[in-house]
Design a protein around this motif. Structure first.
Motif, PDB file in Angstrom:
ATOM      1  N   GLY A   7      72.917-114.837  20.299  1.00 18.86           N
ATOM      2  CA  GLY A   7      72.748-115.415  21.013  1.00 18.86           C
ATOM      3  C   GLY A   7      71.048-114.389  21.575  1.00 18.86           C
ATOM      4  N   GLU A   8      70.235-114.087  20.581  1.00 17.56           N
ATOM      5  CA  GLU A   8      69.105-114.136  21.117  1.00 17.56           C
ATOM      6  C   GLU A   8      67.776-114.881  21.043  1.00 17.56           C
ATOM      7  N   LEU A   9      66.522-115.357  21.658  1.00 16.86           N
ATOM      8  CA  LEU A   9      65.883-116.442  21.697  1.00 16.86           C
ATOM      9  C   LEU A   9      64.607-116.029  20.724  1.00 16.86           C
ATOM     10  N   PHE A  10      64.286-117.187  19.664  1.00 18.53           N
ATOM     11  CA  PHE A  10      63.515-116.351  17.954  1.00 18.53           C
ATOM     12  C   PHE A  10      62.350-117.816  18.879  1.00 18.53           C
ATOM     13  N   CYS A  11      61.490-116.582  18.519  1.00 15.04           N
ATOM     14  CA  CYS A  11      60.190-118.250  17.871  1.00 15.04           C
ATOM     15  C   CYS A  11      60.669-119.053  17.425  1.00 15.04           C
ATOM     16  N   PRO A  12      59.367-119.826  17.300  1.00 16.28           N
ATOM     17  CA  PRO A  12      59.326-120.634  16.222  1.00 16.28           C
ATOM     18  C   PRO A  12      59.259-120.491  15.055  1.00 16.28           C
ATOM     19  N   LEU A  13      58.415-119.598  14.820  1.00 17.47           N
ATOM     20  CA  LEU A  13      57.700-118.781  12.926  1.00 17.47           C
ATOM     21  C   LEU A  13      59.061-117.743  12.809  1.00 17.47           C
ATOM     22  N   LEU A  14      59.396-117.235  13.789  1.00 12.91           N
ATOM     23  CA  LEU A  14      60.685-116.485  13.405  1.00 12.91           C
ATOM     24  C   LEU A  14      61.660-117.258  12.987  1.00 12.91           C
ATOM     25  N   GLN A  15      62.135-118.023  13.797  1.00 11.16           N
ATOM     26  CA  GLN A  15      63.069-119.249  13.459  1.00 11.16           C
ATOM     27  C   GLN A  15      63.562-119.937  12.286  1.00 11.16           C
ATOM     28  N   LEU A  16      62.339-120.254  11.300  1.00  7.23           N
ATOM     29  CA  LEU A  16      61.467-120.427  10.283  1.00  7.23           C
ATOM     30  C   LEU A  16      61.883-119.441   9.477  1.00  7.23           C
ATOM     31  N   ARG A  18      63.948-116.776   9.351  1.00  7.62           N
ATOM     32  CA  ARG A  18      65.412-116.763   9.469  1.00  7.62           C
ATOM     33  C   ARG A  18      65.778-117.578   8.795  1.00  7.62           C
ATOM     34  N   GLU A  19      64.959-119.021   8.356  1.00  9.96           N
ATOM     35  CA  GLU A  19      65.870-120.346   7.415  1.00  9.96           C
ATOM     36  C   GLU A  19      65.288-120.245   6.267  1.00  9.96           C
ATOM     37  N   HIS A  20      64.222-119.270   5.635  1.00 10.51           N
ATOM     38  CA  HIS A  20      63.547-119.105   4.367  1.00 10.51           C
ATOM     39  C   HIS A  20      64.178-118.468   3.224  1.00 10.51           C
ATOM     40  N   HIS A  21      64.215-118.621   2.166  1.00 10.15           N
ATOM     41  CA  HIS A  21      64.966-118.346   1.296  1.00 10.15           C
ATOM     42  C   HIS A  21      63.938-118.028   0.309  1.00 10.15           C
ATOM     43  N   LEU A  22      63.866-116.278  -0.411  1.00  9.42           N
ATOM     44  CA  LEU A  22      62.264-115.818  -1.239  1.00  9.42           C
ATOM     45  C   LEU A  22      63.152-115.889  -2.456  1.00  9.42           C
ATOM     46  N   ASN A  23      62.384-115.981  -3.765  1.00  6.53           N
ATOM     47  CA  ASN A  23      62.760-116.004  -4.610  1.00  6.53           C
ATOM     48  C   ASN A  23      63.230-114.629  -5.190  1.00  6.53           C
ATOM     49  N   ASN A  24      64.298-114.436  -5.871  1.00  5.11           N
ATOM     50  CA  ASN A  24      64.906-113.577  -5.770  1.00  5.11           C
ATOM     51  C   ASN A  24      65.094-113.236  -7.409  1.00  5.11           C
ATOM     52  N   ASP A 175      70.607-116.276   5.614  1.00  5.53           N
ATOM     53  CA  ASP A 175      71.646-115.593   4.263  1.00  5.53           C
ATOM     54  C   ASP A 175      72.060-114.222   4.245  1.00  5.53           C
ATOM     55  N   GLY A 176      72.336-113.816   5.549  1.00  7.35           N
ATOM     56  CA  GLY A 176      72.925-112.689   5.098  1.00  7.35           C
ATOM     57  C   GLY A 176      71.459-110.844   5.896  1.00  7.35           C
ATOM     58  N   ARG A 177      70.703-111.280   5.184  1.00  7.88           N
ATOM     59  CA  ARG A 177      69.403-110.499   5.240  1.00  7.88           C
ATOM     60  C   ARG A 177      68.967-109.737   6.827  1.00  7.88           C
ATOM     61  N   TYR A 178      68.044-109.227   6.690  1.00  8.56           N
ATOM     62  CA  TYR A 178      67.533-108.577   7.982  1.00  8.56           C
ATOM     63  C   TYR A 178      65.829-108.347   7.625  1.00  8.56           C
ATOM     64  N   LEU A 179      65.648-108.382   8.678  1.00 12.02           N
ATOM     65  CA  LEU A 179      64.337-109.231   8.852  1.00 12.02           C
ATOM     66  C   LEU A 179      63.730-108.212   9.647  1.00 12.02           C
ATOM     67  N   CYS A 180      62.328-106.953   9.598  1.00 10.18           N
ATOM     68  CA  CYS A 180      62.216-106.348  10.502  1.00 10.18           C
ATOM     69  C   CYS A 180      61.271-107.020  11.115  1.00 10.18           C
ATOM     70  N   TYR A 181      60.600-107.251  11.936  1.00  2.00           N
ATOM     71  CA  TYR A 181      59.393-108.045  12.294  1.00  2.00           C
ATOM     72  C   TYR A 181      59.082-108.269  14.257  1.00  2.00           C
ATOM     73  N   HIS A 182      58.269-109.436  14.485  1.00  2.00           N
ATOM     74  CA  HIS A 182      58.028-108.862  15.539  1.00  2.00           C
ATOM     75  C   HIS A 182      59.076-110.414  16.593  1.00  2.00           C
ATOM     76  N   ASN A 183      59.558-109.878  17.472  1.00  3.78           N
ATOM     77  CA  ASN A 183      60.510-111.146  17.786  1.00  3.78           C
ATOM     78  C   ASN A 183      59.073-111.448  19.109  1.00  3.78           C
ATOM     79  N   PHE A 184      58.495-112.407  19.566  1.00  2.00           N
ATOM     80  CA  PHE A 184      57.927-112.243  21.106  1.00  2.00           C
ATOM     81  C   PHE A 184      58.119-112.626  22.211  1.00  2.00           C
TER      82      PHE A 184
END
Length: 431
Positions: A7-16, A18-24, A175-184
């Motif tokens: 329900g929150e707004l996300f900056c374009p970079l933060l939205q990217l 959220r959708e990106h998957h890192l190599n495990n 992907d269910g993970r949580y990101l501690c990051y800036h949400n401007f």
């Protein structure tokens, strides 16, 4: 507390992100986690030891010890956050510790960044004043003044830290993970102004921390040491010219005496003004005596100890090398959404952050190895390692009922390798 931020707004970079998957790669992650765990324990123990020795074992507080103590306090706070970052890596780059610890970890990280930069610039200016304005430094330089400067540095860092603390939050990825990051887009923004607010805030924070916590302090530091080098070179040149002139005067005087020339009382008086007897033999000593007068310039130059200057040089170099990659990737991050280099940022920025975290772990090692006669002193006393580092004219370290300096003197009398050449038997040098 739930980590969900739906329900929150996300900056374009933060939205990217959220959708990106890192190599495990579990094996690679395990190696990184083990290294981080060891570095975390080492950093906490090192800085706690520095705080104990410099904060509680010094009998007489000096300006140099105030600088080192505040640097160690900042580094200790930063290393306390390392276990949380290690746990984040252990959870496959997922922040499972909640929003309060996310804000706390980010706040202390940026607080350490700004405080370290401010204190290193202040130390460089202090070294410059000791050389350029020795009389002023002797009259105005004090421990109380150093504490005021440090308090100003902590206040300055806290003010600059606020934006990063306010906009830091936990965001759930797809992907269910949580990101501690800036949400401007977290505060005072709407869908209509989202893109503009995100761009302005992200660019402003990236550039401001690059300028205020890296570039400007390095300019002050470099300028101070360039001026110190030029000033000392100029003094050395004048000293050589004066010695050469006195030598010529002495040769001319000896020639006149050898040729039988008679000197008038006026001439003899003029010669006595400029000619000084050159001391020789035992009177040539490296340590000042109580009967020899010293000028404020000589006193302040003596306070500019070689060990402390060496330590400051190493710490500044470590600061520049450890923080440069982080600021470079922060600038790259600003352009990530336009140049499609998000993967580079997501992989490189955590590595650059790791390098930045190495800085507070590395500083205590530099403090110790900058002390002269390290191997000898570490065997004699743990506190004696810092005796030559933060003293200015004879600071003493305390032991129960005894002085560490007396302890070192007794130990040194038994160690032939620690006795200065040509000194009387049983005498020793503790510097």
């Amino acid at each position: 507390m739930s980590n969900t931020t739906t329900g929150e707004l996300f900056c374009p970079l933060l939205q990217l992100m959220r959708e990106h998957h890192l190599n495990n790669n579990t094996k690679a992650n395990l190696v990184v986690v083990c290294i981080h765990g060891l570095v975390s324990c080492l950093g906490i123990l090192e800085n706690a030891l520095i705080l104990w020795v410099v904060g509680f074992r010094l009998k007489r507080r000096t300006v140099a010890s105030v600088w080192v103590l505040n640097l160690a306090m900042s580094d200790f706070l930063a290393t306390l956050m390392l276990p949380f970052f290690t746990f984040y890596l252990y959870c496959s780059h997922s922040w499972e510790l909640g929003n309060p610890l996310c804000k706390t970890q980010a706040s202390i990280f940026f607080l350490n960044m700004f405080v370290s930069a401010f204190l290193l610039a202040a130390i460089s200016l202090d070294r410059l004043l000791l050389v350029v304005k020795p009389v002023w430094s002797q009259n105005h330089r004090s421990v109380a003044g150093a504490w005021k400067v440090c308090a100003l540095g902590w206040l300055w860092a806290a003010i600059n830290m606020l934006p990063y603390s306010v906009f830091r939050s936990v965001t759930e990825k797809l992907d269910g993970r949580y990101l501690c990051y800036h949400n401007f887009a977290l505060i005072l923004t709407s869908q209509a102004t989202l893109e503009r607010d995100c761009k302005v805030r992200q660019t402003a924070t990236a550039i401001s921390k690059f300028l205020l916590a890296f570039l400007f302090p390095l300019v002050v530091i470099s300028g101070s040491y360039i001026q110190i080098s030029l000033n000392l070179r100029h003094r050395s040149k004048r000293r050589k010219q004066s010695a050469s002139w006195q030598t010529d005067e002495l040769i001319m005087s000896n020639k006149d005496e050898a040729s039988g020339a008679t000197n008038t009382p006026t001439t003899r008086k003029t010669t006595n003004i400029f000619l000084k007897r050159v001391p020789s033999g035992p009177s040539l000593t490296l340590s000042p005596t109580a009967s020899s007068p010293t000028s404020p310039s000589q006193t302040c130059q003596g306070q500019l100890s070689q060990s402390f200057s060496k330590m400051v040089t190493f710490v500044i170099a470590a600061f520049a090398l450890c923080w440069a990659p982080y600021h470079v990737f922060c600038i790259i991050e600003v352009t990530a959404q336009y140049w499609n280099n998000l993967y580079l940022v997501e992989v490189g920025l955590p590595l650059a952050t790791t390098f930045a975290f190495i800085n507070p772990v590395l500083n205590p090692i530099l403090y110790v190895f900058s002390c002269p006669n390290f191997c000898v002193r570490i065997r004699q006393s743990l506190g004696a390692v810092f005796d030559g580092l933060v003293e200015e004219g004879g600071g003493l370290l305390m032991v129960s009922g005894k002085s560490i300096r007396a302890h070192i003197r007794r130990k040194s009398s038994k160690d032939a390798s620690f006795t200065m050449p040509g000194s009387p038997k049983g005498s020793s040098s503790t510097h």
